[in-house]
Write a protein that holds these residues in place. Structure first.
Motif, PDB file in Angstrom:
ATOM      1  N   ALA A  84      15.338  -0.589 -15.298  1.00 11.27           N
ATOM      2  CA  ALA A  84      15.624   0.271 -13.986  1.00 11.27           C
ATOM      3  C   ALA A  84      14.025   0.558 -13.120  1.00 11.27           C
ATOM      4  N   ARG A  85      13.207   0.436 -13.952  1.00  6.44           N
ATOM      5  CA  ARG A  85      11.738   0.924 -13.177  1.00  6.44           C
ATOM      6  C   ARG A  85      11.439  -0.309 -12.537  1.00  6.44           C
ATOM      7  N   LEU A  86      11.680  -1.479 -12.954  1.00  5.06           N
ATOM      8  CA  LEU A  86      11.137  -2.755 -12.469  1.00  5.06           C
ATOM      9  C   LEU A  86      12.213  -2.896 -11.075  1.00  5.06           C
ATOM     10  N   ASN A  87      13.310  -2.476 -11.242  1.00  8.08           N
ATOM     11  CA  ASN A  87      14.109  -2.647 -10.227  1.00  8.08           C
ATOM     12  C   ASN A  87      13.772  -1.770  -8.865  1.00  8.08           C
ATOM     13  N   VAL A  88      13.171  -0.552  -9.229  1.00  6.03           N
ATOM     14  CA  VAL A  88      12.806   0.443  -8.311  1.00  6.03           C
ATOM     15  C   VAL A  88      11.699  -0.355  -7.526  1.00  6.03           C
ATOM     16  N   LEU A  89      10.759  -0.781  -8.335  1.00  3.17           N
ATOM     17  CA  LEU A  89       9.511  -1.679  -7.869  1.00  3.17           C
ATOM     18  C   LEU A  89       9.760  -2.777  -6.953  1.00  3.17           C
ATOM     19  N   LEU A  90      10.782  -3.660  -7.337  1.00  2.00           N
ATOM     20  CA  LEU A  90      11.511  -4.686  -6.782  1.00  2.00           C
ATOM     21  C   LEU A  90      11.664  -4.396  -5.004  1.00  2.00           C
ATOM     22  N   PHE A  91      12.032  -3.302  -4.706  1.00  2.00           N
ATOM     23  CA  PHE A  91      12.382  -3.027  -3.344  1.00  2.00           C
ATOM     24  C   PHE A  91      11.450  -2.245  -2.548  1.00  2.00           C
ATOM     25  N   ILE A  92      10.577  -1.716  -3.285  1.00  2.00           N
ATOM     26  CA  ILE A  92       9.229  -1.141  -2.687  1.00  2.00           C
ATOM     27  C   ILE A  92       8.577  -1.842  -1.545  1.00  2.00           C
ATOM     28  N   PRO A  93       7.868  -3.099  -1.820  1.00  2.00           N
ATOM     29  CA  PRO A  93       7.016  -3.923  -1.039  1.00  2.00           C
ATOM     30  C   PRO A  93       7.784  -4.252   0.184  1.00  2.00           C
ATOM     31  N   ALA A  94       9.238  -4.729   0.065  1.00  2.00           N
ATOM     32  CA  ALA A  94      10.061  -5.365   1.444  1.00  2.00           C
ATOM     33  C   ALA A  94      10.294  -4.141   2.356  1.00  2.00           C
ATOM     34  N   SER A  95      10.435  -3.010   1.907  1.00  2.00           N
ATOM     35  CA  SER A  95      10.969  -2.031   2.650  1.00  2.00           C
ATOM     36  C   SER A  95       9.474  -1.171   3.421  1.00  2.00           C
ATOM     37  N   PHE A  96       8.539  -1.350   2.420  1.00  2.00           N
ATOM     38  CA  PHE A  96       7.421  -0.615   3.106  1.00  2.00           C
ATOM     39  C   PHE A  96       6.901  -1.666   4.293  1.00  2.00           C
ATOM     40  N   LEU A  97       6.724  -2.960   3.902  1.00  2.00           N
ATOM     41  CA  LEU A  97       6.345  -3.768   5.058  1.00  2.00           C
ATOM     42  C   LEU A  97       7.115  -3.856   6.275  1.00  2.00           C
ATOM     43  N   ALA A  98       8.466  -3.809   6.177  1.00  2.00           N
ATOM     44  CA  ALA A  98       9.373  -3.684   7.066  1.00  2.00           C
ATOM     45  C   ALA A  98       9.111  -2.435   8.137  1.00  2.00           C
ATOM     46  N   VAL A  99       8.830  -1.303   7.431  1.00  2.00           N
ATOM     47  CA  VAL A  99       8.458  -0.353   8.420  1.00  2.00           C
ATOM     48  C   VAL A  99       7.218  -0.352   9.209  1.00  2.00           C
ATOM     49  N   LEU A 100       6.340  -1.173   8.632  1.00  2.00           N
ATOM     50  CA  LEU A 100       4.836  -1.240   9.320  1.00  2.00           C
ATOM     51  C   LEU A 100       5.233  -2.459  10.249  1.00  2.00           C
ATOM     52  N   LEU A 101       6.109  -3.537  10.087  1.00  2.00           N
ATOM     53  CA  LEU A 101       6.441  -4.533  10.802  1.00  2.00           C
ATOM     54  C   LEU A 101       7.230  -4.332  12.093  1.00  2.00           C
ATOM     55  N   PHE A 102       8.444  -3.444  11.774  1.00  2.00           N
ATOM     56  CA  PHE A 102       9.234  -3.104  12.759  1.00  2.00           C
ATOM     57  C   PHE A 102       9.370  -1.893  13.499  1.00  2.00           C
ATOM     58  N   ARG A 103       8.461  -0.657  12.628  1.00  2.00           N
ATOM     59  CA  ARG A 103       8.232   0.540  13.196  1.00  2.00           C
ATOM     60  C   ARG A 103       9.510   1.152  13.438  1.00  2.00           C
ATOM     61  N   PHE A 145      14.006   3.513  -0.421  1.00  2.00           N
ATOM     62  CA  PHE A 145      13.675   5.039  -0.133  1.00  2.00           C
ATOM     63  C   PHE A 145      12.144   5.091  -0.272  1.00  2.00           C
ATOM     64  N   LEU A 146      11.637   5.039  -1.402  1.00  2.00           N
ATOM     65  CA  LEU A 146      10.137   5.051  -1.517  1.00  2.00           C
ATOM     66  C   LEU A 146       9.241   4.224  -0.678  1.00  2.00           C
ATOM     67  N   GLY A 147       9.525   2.859  -0.474  1.00  2.00           N
ATOM     68  CA  GLY A 147       8.747   2.009   0.341  1.00  2.00           C
ATOM     69  C   GLY A 147       9.081   2.561   1.694  1.00  2.00           C
ATOM     70  N   VAL A 148      10.339   3.013   2.186  1.00  2.00           N
ATOM     71  CA  VAL A 148      10.164   3.814   3.659  1.00  2.00           C
ATOM     72  C   VAL A 148       9.353   4.706   3.763  1.00  2.00           C
ATOM     73  N   CYS A 149       9.258   5.620   2.747  1.00  2.00           N
ATOM     74  CA  CYS A 149       8.648   6.849   2.957  1.00  2.00           C
ATOM     75  C   CYS A 149       7.133   6.643   2.816  1.00  2.00           C
ATOM     76  N   VAL A 150       6.349   5.603   1.977  1.00  2.00           N
ATOM     77  CA  VAL A 150       5.089   5.274   1.888  1.00  2.00           C
ATOM     78  C   VAL A 150       4.871   4.607   3.391  1.00  2.00           C
ATOM     79  N   GLY A 151       5.748   3.735   3.816  1.00  2.00           N
ATOM     80  CA  GLY A 151       5.292   2.952   5.143  1.00  2.00           C
ATOM     81  C   GLY A 151       5.522   3.957   6.178  1.00  2.00           C
ATOM     82  N   THR A 152       6.366   4.993   6.325  1.00  2.00           N
ATOM     83  CA  THR A 152       6.304   5.854   7.318  1.00  2.00           C
ATOM     84  C   THR A 152       5.103   6.723   7.249  1.00  2.00           C
ATOM     85  N   VAL A 153       4.540   7.175   6.342  1.00  2.00           N
ATOM     86  CA  VAL A 153       3.382   8.014   6.044  1.00  2.00           C
ATOM     87  C   VAL A 153       2.117   7.034   6.594  1.00  2.00           C
TER      88      VAL A 153
END
Length: 433
Positions: A84-103, A145-153
């Motif tokens: 489960a912890r690895l599955n959490v980490l799996l989606f963080i980079p994609a959502s984080f980079l997507a926020v920075l890219l598409f804003r 959700f965590l990736g989006v939060c970090v990307g937003t900040v």
């Protein structure tokens, strides 16, 4: 299931490289043509390739039941597994980079949730050798959700202004609502929920509990009877309160305890002879105190100990611990039998918390007078003020002995409520204490 994927799919790395190239090269070209970031675009493509490869590459696992999805574990147990912890980490980079890219944080969040649910829906519908799991949905959604939060900040700090816009909110809510309705209806009508993981966890916890019981019971027998004593038979009995009573038989004696409290209820040493020797009152008290401080330190706190000889000064002694609060004897009781050799041979314990009682208003003499009115010429002698359960509630109760004649022969016992003065019938103690 990223953990299973990495370990069980030999073609995972080559597939990831191919998918990353298929997504990365066009993203770089599109970024150059549209004036986008030639750094963020390929990085996002690589992160998305990782998500798609790990979640959709055919494998040899799964439940073998197409059209089913495991409900998974409760949220509080979600992160207890490495998978489960690895599955959490799996989606963080994609959502984080997507926020920075598409804003567009809200749109990205909705897209991340739709993507993780869509992936699990595909796993449920197709025979990819992958298992649909509610735990994966929760873990991947949390990672998104965590990736989006970090990307937003980061985006907020980078641009020095809020990245949230009315257009982003409107599009994100609409996309999330439509996607959620479609996916929710698909899961509701075309996917059968199962509880395999929950049942597996219950079996693991049960096995772990059984091993802990066995280890504690073994240690207890060692300390009471010696390490060379073999447990010939043991049993665990489920009680009405959901707890368990552990029973063990040995050639030297039996042991009964409560679990998970890990508290002795009783034990008795077999084949004990009185032997020689005589103990003083101080020695008997010291032997009993050492025992109870080891096994019942909380239960006997503030308790008074009394003892009596069973068969003269050279016989065994019975040591009784009772606690009194405001003159009322509490339900806690601990009885020990001490041999002339100074060994605890028998023990019986009733471990109970002190109940909250109303204030006593009926004095001893008054209780005797009230009991004597219905004694038809007999004498009423109040003996003890006890905490007793009456009509499912704890009450202070006078125990009164009814004696008759010049010899004052005990005839019966009555109980007087020490608050109301009425005669009552206490409930019998619970079978298992």
């Amino acid at each position: 299931m990223i953990e299973a994927s990495v370990g069980a799919l030999p073609g995972l790395i080559p597939a990831f490289v191919v998918i990353a190239a298929l997504l990365g090269v066009p993203s770089v070209l599109m970024a150059k043509a549209w004036g986008g970031s030639v750094v963020l675009s390929p990085l996002f493509a690589v992160a998305l390739a990782g998500v798609l490869t790990v979640t959709l590459l055919p494998g040899g696992g799964g439940s073998g039941q197409v059209g089913s999805c495991d409900v998974g574990l409760p949220w509080q147990d979600l992160l207890s597994s490495e998978s489960a912890r690895l599955n959490v980490l799996l989606f963080i980079p994609a959502s984080f980079l997507a926020v920075l890219l598409f804003r567009r944080p809200i749109v990205i969040l909705s897209g991340s949730l739709v993507l993780t649910c869509g992936v699990e829906l595909i796993q449920a519908w197709t025979d990819l050798g992958r298992a649909c799991s509610g735990d994966d949905i929760k873990a991947n959604s949390l990672g998104g959700f965590l990736g989006v939060c970090v990307g937003t900040v980061v985006l907020w700090w980078w641009k020095r202004r809020s990245p949230f816009t009315r257009t982003d909110a409107l599009r994100g809510v609409c996309a999330g609502t439509v996607g959620g309705l479609i996916l929710g209806a698909s899961f509701a009508f075309a996917v059968e929920p199962v509880r395999s993981e929950e049942k597996s966890q219950h079996r693991r916890e049960s096995l772990k509990g059984d091993l802990a019981q066995e280890a504690w019971l073994r240690q207890t027998v060692d300390e009471l009877y010696g390490k060379d004593v073999t447990i010939t038979q043991s049993v665990s009995v489920k009680l009405k309160d959901g707890h368990q009573r552990l029973e063990a038989e040995t050639v030297r004696g039996d042991v009964v305890a409560r679990w998970p409290e890990r508290k002795l209820v009783r034990f008795a040493l077999k084949g004990v002879t009185n032997g020689g020797g005589a103990l003083t009152d101080a020695e008997i008290q010291s032997i009993g105190d050492r025992f109870v401080q080891k096994w019942f330190p909380e239960e006997v706190a503030g308790a008074k100990a009394t003892h009596r000889a069973v068969d003269g000064s050279r016989g065994p002694h019975v040591l009784v611990y009772r606690r009194y609060v405001d003159g009322v004897m509490m339900p806690m009781r601990l009885d020990l039998v001490v041999s002339p050799a100074g060994r605890i041979t028998t023990m019986a314990a009733h471990s109970a918390r002190d109940p909250k009682l109303p204030k006593v208003t009926v004095a001893r003499d008054s209780a005797g007078e009230l009991a004597a009115r219905a004694a038809d010429g007999a004498t009423a002698v109040p003996t003890k003020l006890l905490a007793q359960r009456v009509n499912h509630a704890w009450r202070p109760v006078w125990m009164v002995s009814i004696v008759r004649g010049a010899a004052q022969t005990p005839e019966s016992t009555v109980f007087i409520d020490a608050v109301t003065g009425k005669e009552v019938t206490p409930e019998p103690p619970a079978k298992d204490g």
